[in-house]
Write a protein that holds these residues in place. Sequence first.
Motif, mmCIF file in Angstrom:
data_model
loop_
_atom_site.group_PDB
_atom_site.id
_atom_site.type_symbol
_atom_site.label_atom_id
_atom_site.label_comp_id
_atom_site.label_asym_id
_atom_site.label_seq_id
_atom_site.Cartn_x
_atom_site.Cartn_y
_atom_site.Cartn_z
ATOM 1 N N GLU A 108 0.815 -1.212 0.000
ATOM 2 C CA GLU A 108 0.000 0.000 0.000
ATOM 3 C C GLU A 108 0.853 1.268 0.000
ATOM 4 O OE1 GLU A 108 -3.793 1.653 2.572
ATOM 5 O OE2 GLU A 108 -2.181 0.633 3.627
ATOM 6 N N GLU A 109 1.931 1.263 0.780
ATOM 7 C CA GLU A 109 2.720 2.476 0.983
ATOM 8 C C GLU A 109 4.214 2.164 0.905
ATOM 9 O OE1 GLU A 109 1.615 4.519 4.544
ATOM 10 O OE2 GLU A 109 -0.527 4.513 4.084
ATOM 11 N N TYR A 110 5.004 3.241 0.913
ATOM 12 C CA TYR A 110 6.461 3.107 0.913
ATOM 13 C C TYR A 110 7.036 4.030 1.973
ATOM 14 C CZ TYR A 110 11.287 2.849 -0.714
ATOM 15 O OH TYR A 110 12.659 2.644 -0.792
ATOM 16 N N ASP A 111 7.887 3.462 2.839
ATOM 17 C CA ASP A 111 8.533 4.213 3.906
ATOM 18 C C ASP A 111 9.840 4.772 3.381
ATOM 19 O OD1 ASP A 111 10.123 4.963 6.163
ATOM 20 O OD2 ASP A 111 8.935 3.655 7.453
ATOM 21 N N LEU A 112 9.888 6.095 3.175
ATOM 22 C CA LEU A 112 11.073 6.718 2.586
ATOM 23 C C LEU A 112 12.279 6.638 3.509
ATOM 24 C CD1 LEU A 112 9.363 9.854 1.041
ATOM 25 C CD2 LEU A 112 10.477 8.013 -0.247
ATOM 26 N N ARG A 113 12.045 6.714 4.814
ATOM 27 C CA ARG A 113 13.174 6.686 5.745
ATOM 28 C C ARG A 113 13.792 5.294 5.817
ATOM 29 N NH1 ARG A 113 12.161 9.225 11.544
ATOM 30 N NH2 ARG A 113 11.889 11.010 10.139
ATOM 31 N N ALA A 114 12.947 4.279 5.959
ATOM 32 C CA ALA A 114 13.443 2.907 6.050
ATOM 33 C C ALA A 114 13.730 2.311 4.677
ATOM 34 C CB ALA A 114 12.428 2.043 6.788
ATOM 35 N N LYS A 115 13.229 2.985 3.615
ATOM 36 C CA LYS A 115 13.358 2.488 2.236
ATOM 37 C C LYS A 115 12.784 1.081 2.118
ATOM 38 C CE LYS A 115 17.332 5.418 1.122
ATOM 39 N NZ LYS A 115 16.423 6.435 0.563
ATOM 40 N N ARG A 116 11.533 0.967 2.573
ATOM 41 C CA ARG A 116 10.859 -0.322 2.587
ATOM 42 C C ARG A 116 9.388 -0.170 2.226
ATOM 43 N NH1 ARG A 116 11.780 -3.386 8.133
ATOM 44 N NH2 ARG A 116 10.228 -4.680 7.068
ATOM 45 N N LEU A 117 8.829 -1.217 1.637
ATOM 46 C CA LEU A 117 7.391 -1.278 1.451
ATOM 47 C C LEU A 117 6.713 -1.468 2.802
ATOM 48 C CD1 LEU A 117 7.122 -3.605 -1.684
ATOM 49 C CD2 LEU A 117 6.871 -1.116 -1.621
ATOM 50 N N VAL A 118 5.598 -0.778 3.013
ATOM 51 C CA VAL A 118 4.824 -0.918 4.242
ATOM 52 C C VAL A 118 3.347 -0.990 3.879
ATOM 53 C CG1 VAL A 118 6.489 0.173 5.799
ATOM 54 C CG2 VAL A 118 4.831 1.592 4.572
ATOM 55 N N GLY A 119 2.563 -1.443 4.840
ATOM 56 C CA GLY A 119 1.131 -1.609 4.623
ATOM 57 C C GLY A 119 0.819 -2.992 4.081
ATOM 58 N N ASN A 120 -0.472 -3.284 3.994
ATOM 59 C CA ASN A 120 -0.896 -4.622 3.575
ATOM 60 C C ASN A 120 -0.419 -4.952 2.173
ATOM 61 O OD1 ASN A 120 -2.429 -5.851 5.816
ATOM 62 N ND2 ASN A 120 -3.665 -4.003 5.638
ATOM 63 N N PHE A 121 -0.206 -6.257 1.924
ATOM 64 C CA PHE A 121 0.580 -6.691 0.763
ATOM 65 C C PHE A 121 0.091 -8.027 0.255
ATOM 66 C CE2 PHE A 121 4.151 -9.204 -0.837
ATOM 67 C CZ PHE A 121 4.758 -8.343 -1.744
ATOM 68 N N PRO A 122 0.068 -8.175 -1.102
ATOM 69 C CA PRO A 122 0.095 -7.113 -2.109
ATOM 70 C C PRO A 122 -1.230 -6.370 -2.123
ATOM 71 C CG PRO A 122 -0.177 -9.238 -3.175
ATOM 72 C CD PRO A 122 0.019 -9.523 -1.710
ATOM 73 N N GLN A 123 -1.186 -5.137 -2.551
ATOM 74 C CA GLN A 123 -2.309 -4.214 -2.406
ATOM 75 C C GLN A 123 -3.016 -4.013 -3.743
ATOM 76 O OE1 GLN A 123 -3.447 -2.828 0.298
ATOM 77 N NE2 GLN A 123 -4.722 -1.144 -0.382
ATOM 78 N N ALA A 124 -4.304 -4.328 -3.792
ATOM 79 C CA ALA A 124 -5.067 -4.208 -5.038
ATOM 80 C C ALA A 124 -5.106 -2.766 -5.527
ATOM 81 C CB ALA A 124 -6.491 -4.731 -4.819
ATOM 82 N N PHE A 125 -5.290 -1.815 -4.619
ATOM 83 C CA PHE A 125 -5.397 -0.404 -5.006
ATOM 84 C C PHE A 125 -4.138 0.050 -5.741
ATOM 85 C CE2 PHE A 125 -7.034 3.920 -3.295
ATOM 86 C CZ PHE A 125 -8.028 3.952 -4.248
ATOM 87 N N SER A 126 -2.976 -0.360 -5.253
ATOM 88 C CA SER A 126 -1.714 0.014 -5.891
ATOM 89 C C SER A 126 -1.595 -0.615 -7.272
ATOM 90 C CB SER A 126 -0.527 -0.410 -5.017
ATOM 91 O OG SER A 126 -0.550 0.227 -3.758
ATOM 92 N N HIS A 127 -1.932 -1.891 -7.378
ATOM 93 C CA HIS A 127 -1.768 -2.577 -8.655
ATOM 94 C C HIS A 127 -2.786 -2.117 -9.695
ATOM 95 C CE1 HIS A 127 1.557 -5.331 -7.970
ATOM 96 N NE2 HIS A 127 1.133 -5.430 -6.718
ATOM 97 N N MET A 128 -4.012 -1.814 -9.287
ATOM 98 C CA MET A 128 -4.969 -1.293 -10.249
ATOM 99 C C MET A 128 -4.565 0.095 -10.710
ATOM 100 S SD MET A 128 -7.429 -1.900 -12.164
ATOM 101 C CE MET A 128 -7.951 -3.494 -11.545
ATOM 102 N N ALA A 129 -4.042 0.911 -9.802
ATOM 103 C CA ALA A 129 -3.551 2.228 -10.198
ATOM 104 C C ALA A 129 -2.395 2.095 -11.181
ATOM 105 C CB ALA A 129 -3.117 3.017 -8.964
ATOM 106 N N LEU A 130 -1.521 1.115 -10.956
ATOM 107 C CA LEU A 130 -0.413 0.860 -11.886
ATOM 108 C C LEU A 130 -0.944 0.556 -13.282
ATOM 109 C CD1 LEU A 130 2.672 -1.429 -11.228
ATOM 110 C CD2 LEU A 130 1.454 -1.521 -13.384
ATOM 111 N N VAL A 131 -1.945 -0.310 -13.371
ATOM 112 C CA VAL A 131 -2.507 -0.689 -14.666
ATOM 113 C C VAL A 131 -3.063 0.531 -15.387
ATOM 114 C CG1 VAL A 131 -4.366 -1.996 -15.776
ATOM 115 C CG2 VAL A 131 -2.979 -3.063 -13.990
ATOM 116 N N ASN A 132 -3.854 1.339 -14.675
ATOM 117 C CA ASN A 132 -4.461 2.507 -15.306
ATOM 118 C C ASN A 132 -3.420 3.514 -15.770
ATOM 119 O OD1 ASN A 132 -7.402 2.132 -15.274
ATOM 120 N ND2 ASN A 132 -7.181 2.037 -13.063
ATOM 121 N N THR A 133 -2.394 3.733 -14.949
ATOM 122 C CA THR A 133 -1.360 4.694 -15.339
ATOM 123 C C THR A 133 -0.566 4.180 -16.534
ATOM 124 O OG1 THR A 133 -1.179 5.482 -13.057
ATOM 125 C CG2 THR A 133 0.639 6.014 -14.531
ATOM 126 N N ALA A 134 -0.286 2.890 -16.577
ATOM 127 C CA ALA A 134 0.434 2.324 -17.720
ATOM 128 C C ALA A 134 -0.334 2.563 -19.012
ATOM 129 C CB ALA A 134 0.669 0.828 -17.501
#
Length: 603
Positions: A554-580
């Motif tokens: 769902e999110e990315y932690d800039l300080r830790a440089k890590r993915l955070v939040g529930n995984f894998p996240q449908a909202f992120s992947h659907m947004a990826l598809v639409n932007t592509a």
Amino acid sequence: MAARIEDYAIIGDCRTAALVSREGSIDWLCCPRFDSEACFAALLGSREHGRWLITTRAQPRVTRRYRTNSLVLETCLETDEGQVTLVDFMPLNTPHPTIVRLVIGVRGTVAMNTELILRFGYGAIVPWVTRLEDGALRVIAGPDMMILRTPVHLHGQDLTTVGEFTVNKGDTIPFMLSYLRSHRPLQAPFDPTTALHDTEMFWRDWSAKCRSAGPWSEAVVRSMITLKALTYAPTGGMVAAPTTSLPEQLGGERNWDYRFCWLRDATLVLLGAMNAGFYEEAQAWREWLLRAVAGSPHQLQIMYGIAGERRLTEWIAPWLPGYENSAPVRIGNAAYSQRQLDVFGEIMDVHHQARRGGLSGNESGWQAQLAFLDHLTQIWKEPDRGIWEVRGAPRHFTHSKIMAWVAFDRAVKSAETFGLEGPVASWRKQREEIFDEVCANGFDPDLGSFVQSFGSKHLDASLLLTPSVGFLPVSDARVQGTIAAIERRLLRDGLVMRYDTRETDDGLPPGEGTFLACSFWLADVYTLQGRFEDADGMFRRILALRNDLGLLSEEYDLRAKRLVGNFPQAFSHMALVNTAYNLTRTEKPVEQRAQTERKPSQE
């Protein structure tokens, strides 16, 4: 301790899903459905809460991949002794959820270990293990039962099932773990090699329907496979993620259960599936939506269970310490009882887009939509909790009001385009009133920007959706000012925050990662503005955050440089598809929802 979030892979059978670490440990599995109680819960605690490890006795060098255009995971484990491939998958045509793990000898002779710790009830219940006449292990506690079949000799040790074995070049050692209710008769075993072939062919045949996205086709196919894996095949409902309580802030308490279906995803899921060429999935999603929201309009919820369940009571599992001590671990989601006005806009828009896409007859669901509009007429002036489900005080969120506008706008468009009957003049009046209200109270002249809620000075990334839903064109000075203000105040190292948690009282301590879907939204707005280099740069920036298997949380932690939040996240992947598709098509998805009447621009 659980692995890093980005070190997990997903396997699934469109009923449930498991997370597999790079080390070959299955640390999360709920059976028989996504929202069932977990029987492997080490993800939110430790090995004692349940996991299934298969690995080499010597420390391995690890690489992994999905087999081409499939959800079949291959993990290569290499030691000085030799090399094996661990193949993990879940067949889709079995009567009960089953995990198949094949250890295939590639080179030399490799010494292996396996460790099975089954704990039902989210890691709380230690089951009873017995050996059946055919050598299979039966693991049972109350209503839950697992059957493990393998030729490897296993034995009990400290409430753990363990085994040691060796694999030579050319060997294939199978493990098959099936879940079924404890009162059900056992099923005959199936051939794991045939199941592997059938599973791989299913995914390849399914993904072959995916429409090209130019240079981003591989990323789109992986995202669509992931979204399919998050879909509960019996009903068509798509969970937001297969996990609960993976934190939005490491060590914090922003931990939520995402194993449910959100109405806010409705239009993006429908359009994304249709744009990618998956009309059957789009139709199944729409039919799930129709069933889920059926009933009295005043009882409309923002989310439902995967079969349309309404009671998603939230409780805490105190025996689980949480991912990297991010407590509490929440089961269920209390936000289901919140008022969020944006869902009315989503319902009207998804039906309108379904009609435009030929997914339904013009009259389908129209009487129910009329009832929803009548109810919205009575409540749109009231405060709500907003798209981000804040647990602070309700307020007049600007995005919520814009989506109320969308509801009446799509009602007008549906009547005009498809000849549907309704009080169009009244809808036009409501639309006009909401538009004026938003522009008067949701726009701050001093900031030159729309704001998070009426009268506030805070920004919100949901305002990036203003032009894409057709409220105002991107050329409008107010929209341009909003985009610029978000770039100034919510952009962090090239990624977008939902809002500043230090400024907004959302009922929780401040601090969270950048929200990946919002970053895709900014890329989409750039395409509307004709800033194609900026859009391309933003898209590449987010793609670089995917793990080695192409998965996003769902999110990315800039300080830790890590993915955070529930995984894998449908909202992120659907947004990826639409932007592509926005970056590669002449007819862009970001413009599909904006084909509405617009107010004159303030150029």
